[in-house]
Enzyme design. Sequence first.
Site, PDB file in Angstrom:
ATOM      1  N   HIS A   1      11.723  22.624 -44.424  1.00  0.00           N
ATOM      2  CA  HIS A   1      12.682  22.622 -45.539  1.00  0.00           C
ATOM      3  C   HIS A   1      13.432  23.949 -45.627  1.00  0.00           C
ATOM      4  O   HIS A   1      14.502  24.014 -46.226  1.00  0.00           O
ATOM      5  CB  HIS A   1      12.005  22.255 -46.859  1.00  0.00           C
ATOM      6  CG  HIS A   1      11.080  23.265 -47.442  1.00  0.00           C
ATOM      7  ND1 HIS A   1       9.708  23.234 -47.272  1.00  0.00           N
ATOM      8  CD2 HIS A   1      11.318  24.330 -48.248  1.00  0.00           C
ATOM      9  CE1 HIS A   1       9.147  24.224 -47.939  1.00  0.00           C
ATOM     10  NE2 HIS A   1      10.104  24.914 -48.530  1.00  0.00           N
TER      11      HIS A   1
ATOM     12  N   ASP B   1       5.502  20.382 -42.130  1.00  0.00           N
ATOM     13  CA  ASP B   1       6.626  21.167 -42.647  1.00  0.00           C
ATOM     14  C   ASP B   1       6.847  22.437 -41.825  1.00  0.00           C
ATOM     15  O   ASP B   1       6.451  23.531 -42.230  1.00  0.00           O
ATOM     16  CB  ASP B   1       6.354  21.513 -44.114  1.00  0.00           C
ATOM     17  CG  ASP B   1       7.626  21.849 -44.880  1.00  0.00           C
ATOM     18  OD1 ASP B   1       8.651  22.109 -44.233  1.00  0.00           O
ATOM     19  OD2 ASP B   1       7.588  21.841 -46.125  1.00  0.00           O
TER      20      ASP B   1
ATOM     21  N   SER C   1       7.681  29.868 -49.113  1.00  0.00           N
ATOM     22  CA  SER C   1       7.778  28.791 -48.126  1.00  0.00           C
ATOM     23  C   SER C   1       7.979  29.379 -46.736  1.00  0.00           C
ATOM     24  O   SER C   1       8.878  30.190 -46.521  1.00  0.00           O
ATOM     25  CB  SER C   1       8.943  27.863 -48.463  1.00  0.00           C
ATOM     26  OG  SER C   1       8.702  27.163 -49.651  1.00  0.00           O
TER      27      SER C   1
END
Length: 691
Positions: free
Chosen positions: A84, A221, A629
Site C-alpha cells: 500500500h 503487503d 507502514s
Amino acid sequence: MKKILLLLFTLHLSLITSKADEGMWTLYNLPQAVYEQMKGYGYGLPYEKLYQADDAIMKSVVNFSGYCSGVVVSPDGLVFTNHHCGFEAIRSHSTVDHDYMLNGFYAQTQADELPNKNMFVSFMVEQKDITEQIVTPAFEQMSRRERSIFIDSIENVMSKDVKAQDSTLRLEIKPFYEGNRYFATTYRDFRDLRLVFAIPKSMGKFGGETDNWMWPRQTCDFSVFRIYADPKTNGPADYSEDNVPYHPEHWAKISTEGYREGDFSMTMGYPGSTSRYLSSYGIEERYAQNHARYQVRGVKQEVMKRHMDASEAVRIKYDSKYAQSSNYWKNSIGMNKCIDSIGLIQQKRDFESQLKQWMDTTGYFADQLDFDKLAKLYRQRISVMEAYTYFTESFARNDELSTRALRSHNGSHPVGHGKRQHITFKDNSASWDYDTDREILGAMLKNYREQMKDTKYLPAFYTEVIDKKFGGNYQAYADYLYKHSKLLKKKARLYPMKKAFMKDPGVSYGFDLTDVMNELRLKMGRMNDSIARLERYLCAAKLRMEEDLPHYSDANFTMRLSYGQVKEYNLGGRPSGYQTKAPSLVAKMKTGDSIEDYKVEPEMLDLFKGQDDLQLCFLTTNDITGGNSGSPMFDGQNRLIGLAFDGNWDSLSSDIFFDSQLARCIGVDIRYVLFMMDKWGHADRLLNEMR
C-alpha cells in the site's frame, strides 16, 4: 527498615521497566532502562549495533517518499516496503492494457525497472538535541507562527553549514515533547527510485476493507523498489538513464528461521503522528473530529466505489484515492469506539487530577498550567474545529474542481506581469474522472449543508446560487460548475487582474469557500496559541513529575525504535493467536464469490493449497501508527523477519493511549514475501541478490 527500602527500590525499578515497555524511541539517546528491557526480552547485540557502529541496523532503514518506511535488503539498493506504500507508483504505471495494479509487475532485468516521479528515500545520518540553542525566555512567549519563523531561520543557518561539508545532506529541525525540546536531524535523500516488483492487488490488498485494522490477517503487503545513484559518486542524483544501482553502506540480512511466541521483535521506521500527551479536553475534541471525518468519507466513498465498479479505467484512477480515504475512515470509527470502551477521557481526567495535586504540593508549574483555562478554551474551540473538519473533508482534496477553485485564491501564483498575469493548471486528467468527480462534488455539497449545525459556516453560494438559481438541486449546481468553469479547461488561462476572473463560476465558488475557510481559521487562531502553550506545559509537568521514568516523545515522522515480543492478545477470554498460516488464507479465498475482498485469481488458490506450514502474518507488541507502514521488523540479532503494515481494531485509540494488553502490530512474515517472489514471480535474480 532494609526490607522497606528494598521494597521501595524494587517498586521503583518495576515502574521504570513497565514504563520503558512501550513507545517510539529516538535512537541516539535511547534510555539505558529501555535498552536493558530490550536485552531482557532477547535483544542480543550491543547498543552500538543499533545506531553508532559501521553496520548499525538504522543505516538500512529509510523514510519512504515522506509517508511510509522501508528497508534496504541488498548490496545493490533493493528496498522493501508495503504494497500500500507503493500503491500510487504501481497505479501510475498502470493502464487498461497493462494493469500492473491488478496483475502485478516484475522487472525481468534492471533495464525494465520503472522510474517514479516525486518519489525518494531518505537515510538518517545524524540526530542531536539543540534545545538550548532555541528555547529561551523570549522564545517561550512567541506565538506558534513566530516560533515557526524563528526555527526556520535557525534551520536555514544549520542547513548551510551541513551542506558546506557535504552537498548531498539535508537538515531539518522538529519539536519534540510538545515543543519542550528540539532536535536537528540530518538526512541524505535519493531521488531516483524505481519499481521492481509488485504482486497482484488481490494479494497485496487481500482482505481489503473487510480485514483492514483486523486480526487475523493474511495480507501479503509488500512491494519492491530499487535506489539508483550517480555512477561516479554512488550519491544522490536526479533520474537519469545513466544512473546505476546504489551500493549502500549497510543492508539488512534476512532470516528465514522464524520465531516463537515470546521472542524479541523490534521495528524501526518513521511513525507519523501520535498525541499521547494530549489532555482529556483535547481527546474530546479529537472524538468530534473523528465523527465528522468518517461521516463525510462514508458518503464520498460510496460515490467512488460505484463508479470504480462500473469502469476499469475509473478503478485504476481512483484505487489509491479510495484506499487512502477508507483507511482513516475506518480508523476514525475504531478510535472513537476504543475511546468509549476503555473510558479514556475519564482516565485522562483522573491523571490530570493527580498531576494537579502534585503541582499544588510542589508548586511546580503553578503559574503556567491552568486546567480551568484549558478546559474553557477547548469548550470554545471544539465546535469550530468540528466545523473545520466537515469543511476540509468536504471541499479540500476531494474533487478536482474544488481543489483548483481553492488554489485559484490560495496557493497558485500567477505567472507574467500586470494584467498579463495568469494562472494555469497542469493537465492531470490521467488521475481523475470527470463524471466521478462531478458526482462527488454534488454529494459533498448536499452532505455539508445537512451536517453543518451553524449556518454561518455555509458558503454564500448555498443561498445565493444553489437555492435561488438551481432550486436547491446540489447536483445541478455541481454539473454547472464542471461544464462552465474555465478551471477545468485544458490549457486555459485565468487572469486575476481582469474583471472576467471573478465572473468564472468556479472562481466565484472558490472565493466563497475561501471566505468560510478563513473565518474558521481566524476563530481557531485566536485560541490555538493559548491551547498549544497549555498543552506544552501539561507535557512538561508530566515529565517533571515522572522524572525518574524514561519518556518517549510523540511521533513526528522522525526515525523511531519500538521493541516488544511476538505475542497474541486476549479479548473477552478469546485468545487471538499470534500467527496465521496458509490454510486460513485458502479458507477465505474459497469465499471470494460472496466476499469481494477475498476474491483472487484461480492460480493463487492453487499456489497455496498444500502449503499448510507456510507462515503468513504475525502479531507483536511493537508500537505502530501511520507512517510505520513498511517498517522492518527485526529479531534479536538485527535480522529481518517481517514488515509492519497495520494495527489491530481493538487498540485503535493507541495514537492517544497505548494499551499494552491490547495494542498489537501486525506484520507480514518475510517467508511469505519470499514465497510470493519465488513461486508466483519467479524472481530468481532478486532472490539471488539478497543472499
